[in-house]
Design a protein around this motif. Structure first.
Motif: not given
Length: 73
Positions: A4-18
């Motif tokens: 879809n051509g979209k990029l998400a940068i997720i802080t805290g993405g290694s656990r939990g809600i992220g």
């Protein structure tokens, strides 16, 4: 490349809600880059989430700008 051509940068993405958000977006075809302060946590998450990329970054630090630039490239 994402379908879809979209990029998400997720802080805290290694656990939990992220992590849950990262997995959901991967399932929807997004490019996903995660970050966390712990290199071990990021490495573990990346080994378990096919297609995700990421690195250890403390978002309170100036390194976050470099991480965003690298993710967008």
């Amino acid at each position: 490349m994402s379908k879809n051509g979209k990029l998400a940068i997720i802080t805290g993405g290694s656990r939990g809600i992220g992590r849950a958000v990262a997995e959901a977006l991967l399932g929807e075809g997004w490019r996903v880059h995660i970050c966390s302060r712990s290199p071990e946590s990021v490495a573990r998450a990346l080994s378990e989430m096919a297609g995700a990329e990421g690195k250890a970054v403390d978002v309170r630090d100036e390194d976050v700008e470099k991480m965003v630039s690298e993710s967008v490239e």
